[in-house]
Design a protein around this motif. Structure first.
Motif, PDB file in Angstrom:
ATOM      1  N   TYR A  81       0.814  -1.202   0.000  1.00  6.00           N
ATOM      2  CA  TYR A  81       0.000   0.000   0.000  1.00  6.00           C
ATOM      3  C   TYR A  81       0.852   1.258   0.000  1.00  6.00           C
ATOM      4  CZ  TYR A  81      -3.407  -3.470   1.378  1.00  6.00           C
ATOM      5  OH  TYR A  81      -4.196  -4.563   1.414  1.00  6.00           O
ATOM      6  N   TYR A  82       1.981   1.221   0.690  1.00  7.47           N
ATOM      7  CA  TYR A  82       2.859   2.372   0.818  1.00  7.47           C
ATOM      8  C   TYR A  82       4.288   1.940   0.532  1.00  7.47           C
ATOM      9  CZ  TYR A  82      -0.911   4.842   3.151  1.00  7.47           C
ATOM     10  OH  TYR A  82      -2.100   5.439   3.449  1.00  7.47           O
ATOM     11  N   SER A  83       5.130   2.889   0.191  1.00  3.13           N
ATOM     12  CA  SER A  83       6.544   2.612  -0.023  1.00  3.13           C
ATOM     13  C   SER A  83       7.205   2.353   1.330  1.00  3.13           C
ATOM     14  CB  SER A  83       7.210   3.799  -0.704  1.00  3.13           C
ATOM     15  OG  SER A  83       8.598   3.598  -0.763  1.00  3.13           O
ATOM     16  N   ARG A  84       8.106   1.416   1.363  1.00  3.40           N
ATOM     17  CA  ARG A  84       8.825   1.079   2.604  1.00  3.40           C
ATOM     18  C   ARG A  84      10.161   1.820   2.710  1.00  3.40           C
ATOM     19  NH1 ARG A  84       4.528  -0.580   4.909  1.00  3.40           N
ATOM     20  NH2 ARG A  84       3.747  -2.599   4.306  1.00  3.40           N
ATOM     21  N   TYR A  85      10.457   2.723   1.768  1.00  5.40           N
ATOM     22  CA  TYR A  85      11.738   3.412   1.756  1.00  5.40           C
ATOM     23  C   TYR A  85      11.752   4.665   2.616  1.00  5.40           C
ATOM     24  CZ  TYR A  85      12.774   0.308  -2.103  1.00  5.40           C
ATOM     25  OH  TYR A  85      12.968  -0.795  -2.877  1.00  5.40           O
ATOM     26  N   PHE A  86      10.613   5.164   3.026  1.00  5.16           N
ATOM     27  CA  PHE A  86      10.549   6.396   3.794  1.00  5.16           C
ATOM     28  C   PHE A  86      10.105   6.090   5.215  1.00  5.16           C
ATOM     29  CE2 PHE A  86       9.588   7.387  -0.648  1.00  5.16           C
ATOM     30  CZ  PHE A  86      10.683   8.186  -0.931  1.00  5.16           C
ATOM     31  N   SER A  87      10.667   6.801   6.169  1.00  5.14           N
ATOM     32  CA  SER A  87      10.417   6.483   7.577  1.00  5.14           C
ATOM     33  C   SER A  87       9.032   6.896   8.055  1.00  5.14           C
ATOM     34  CB  SER A  87      11.481   7.141   8.458  1.00  5.14           C
ATOM     35  OG  SER A  87      11.389   8.548   8.333  1.00  5.14           O
ATOM     36  N   GLN A  88       8.390   7.866   7.402  1.00  3.11           N
ATOM     37  CA  GLN A  88       7.102   8.354   7.891  1.00  3.11           C
ATOM     38  C   GLN A  88       5.909   7.580   7.343  1.00  3.11           C
ATOM     39  OE1 GLN A  88       7.022  12.526   7.070  1.00  3.11           O
ATOM     40  NE2 GLN A  88       8.541  13.005   8.604  1.00  3.11           N
ATOM     41  N   THR A  89       6.130   6.601   6.509  1.00  4.86           N
ATOM     42  CA  THR A  89       5.006   5.833   5.970  1.00  4.86           C
ATOM     43  C   THR A  89       4.585   4.778   6.986  1.00  4.86           C
ATOM     44  OG1 THR A  89       6.517   4.323   4.845  1.00  4.86           O
ATOM     45  CG2 THR A  89       5.656   6.170   3.562  1.00  4.86           C
ATOM     46  N   PRO A  90       3.296   4.597   7.183  1.00  8.81           N
ATOM     47  CA  PRO A  90       2.834   3.629   8.174  1.00  8.81           C
ATOM     48  C   PRO A  90       3.037   2.190   7.694  1.00  8.81           C
ATOM     49  CG  PRO A  90       0.985   4.564   7.022  1.00  8.81           C
ATOM     50  CD  PRO A  90       2.190   5.310   6.546  1.00  8.81           C
ATOM     51  N   ARG A  91       3.311   1.315   8.617  1.00  8.15           N
ATOM     52  CA  ARG A  91       3.480  -0.091   8.278  1.00  8.15           C
ATOM     53  C   ARG A  91       2.203  -0.887   8.549  1.00  8.15           C
ATOM     54  NH1 ARG A  91       8.340  -1.839   6.530  1.00  8.15           N
ATOM     55  NH2 ARG A  91      10.073  -0.482   7.023  1.00  8.15           N
ATOM     56  N   MET A  92       1.395  -0.430   9.447  1.00  7.97           N
ATOM     57  CA  MET A  92       0.156  -1.134   9.781  1.00  7.97           C
ATOM     58  C   MET A  92      -0.964  -0.597   8.889  1.00  7.97           C
ATOM     59  SD  MET A  92       0.772  -3.211  12.362  1.00  7.97           S
ATOM     60  CE  MET A  92      -0.816  -3.471  13.074  1.00  7.97           C
ATOM     61  N   VAL A  93      -1.366  -1.379   7.908  1.00 10.92           N
ATOM     62  CA  VAL A  93      -2.407  -0.971   6.981  1.00 10.92           C
ATOM     63  C   VAL A  93      -3.400  -2.115   6.863  1.00 10.92           C
ATOM     64  CG1 VAL A  93      -2.916  -0.291   4.616  1.00 10.92           C
ATOM     65  CG2 VAL A  93      -0.842   0.521   5.699  1.00 10.92           C
ATOM     66  N   THR A  94      -4.688  -1.807   6.963  1.00  6.64           N
ATOM     67  CA  THR A  94      -5.740  -2.805   6.877  1.00  6.64           C
ATOM     68  C   THR A  94      -6.540  -2.585   5.602  1.00  6.64           C
ATOM     69  OG1 THR A  94      -5.893  -2.840   9.276  1.00  6.64           O
ATOM     70  CG2 THR A  94      -7.731  -3.800   8.062  1.00  6.64           C
ATOM     71  N   ASN A  95      -6.722  -3.639   4.840  1.00  3.11           N
ATOM     72  CA  ASN A  95      -7.517  -3.581   3.617  1.00  3.11           C
ATOM     73  C   ASN A  95      -8.993  -3.710   3.981  1.00  3.11           C
ATOM     74  OD1 ASN A  95      -8.435  -3.726   0.989  1.00  3.11           O
ATOM     75  ND2 ASN A  95      -7.930  -5.877   0.776  1.00  3.11           N
ATOM     76  N   LYS A  96      -9.797  -2.759   3.562  1.00  2.00           N
ATOM     77  CA  LYS A  96     -11.231  -2.784   3.845  1.00  2.00           C
ATOM     78  C   LYS A  96     -12.069  -3.206   2.637  1.00  2.00           C
ATOM     79  CE  LYS A  96     -11.077  -1.333   8.091  1.00  2.00           C
ATOM     80  NZ  LYS A  96     -11.567  -2.123   9.202  1.00  2.00           N
ATOM     81  N   GLY A  97     -11.435  -3.373   1.465  1.00  2.00           N
ATOM     82  CA  GLY A  97     -12.167  -3.790   0.272  1.00  2.00           C
ATOM     83  C   GLY A  97     -12.047  -2.783  -0.852  1.00  2.00           C
ATOM     84  N   CYS A  98     -12.762  -3.050  -1.954  1.00  2.00           N
ATOM     85  CA  CYS A  98     -12.698  -2.197  -3.137  1.00  2.00           C
ATOM     86  C   CYS A  98     -14.099  -1.888  -3.654  1.00  2.00           C
ATOM     87  CB  CYS A  98     -11.915  -2.887  -4.246  1.00  2.00           C
ATOM     88  SG  CYS A  98     -10.159  -2.964  -3.948  1.00  2.00           S
ATOM     89  N   VAL A  99     -14.176  -0.775  -4.371  1.00  2.00           N
ATOM     90  CA  VAL A  99     -15.403  -0.367  -5.044  1.00  2.00           C
ATOM     91  C   VAL A  99     -15.068  -0.199  -6.524  1.00  2.00           C
ATOM     92  CG1 VAL A  99     -17.164   1.427  -5.239  1.00  2.00           C
ATOM     93  CG2 VAL A  99     -16.282   0.813  -3.000  1.00  2.00           C
ATOM     94  N   GLU A 100     -15.786  -0.891  -7.393  1.00  2.00           N
ATOM     95  CA  GLU A 100     -15.585  -0.756  -8.827  1.00  2.00           C
ATOM     96  C   GLU A 100     -16.514   0.332  -9.351  1.00  2.00           C
ATOM     97  OE1 GLU A 100     -15.916  -3.384 -12.926  1.00  2.00           O
ATOM     98  OE2 GLU A 100     -16.337  -4.304 -11.007  1.00  2.00           O
TER      99      GLU A 100
END
Length: 78
Positions: free
Chosen positions: A44-63
């Motif tokens: 979901y986010y880049s892991r190269y920057f220190s301020q990006t969160p690591r805990m991310v929860t997928n809630k689903g998608c809307v088409e």
């Protein structure tokens, strides 16, 4: 409870809630189940920057139909 309120409340997922909100403004959309769209398999986010969160929860998608946007992914960070 008031007499005008129903006795039971239907359970809706986040994609269903967003799809209902989009239909109120005239946008045609369809709620997708979790893990049924290829978009959800990547990071979901880049892991190269220190301020990006690591805990991310997928809630689903809307088409979304009839627009340049194909899919909207709903995520929760924290």
């Amino acid at each position: 409870m008031h007499d005008t309120e129903p006795d039971s409340f239907p359970f809706k997922t986040w994609p269903e809630k967003f799809s209902d909100m989009l239909s109120e403004i005239g946008v045609d959309s369809e709620a997708k189940d979790i893990a049924t769209v290829d978009l959800e398999s990547g990071d979901y986010y880049s892991r190269y920057f220190s301020q990006t969160p690591r805990m991310v929860t997928n809630k689903g998608c809307v088409e979304v139909k009839n627009t340049n946007i194909d899919v909207i992914q709903i995520i929760q960070k924290g």
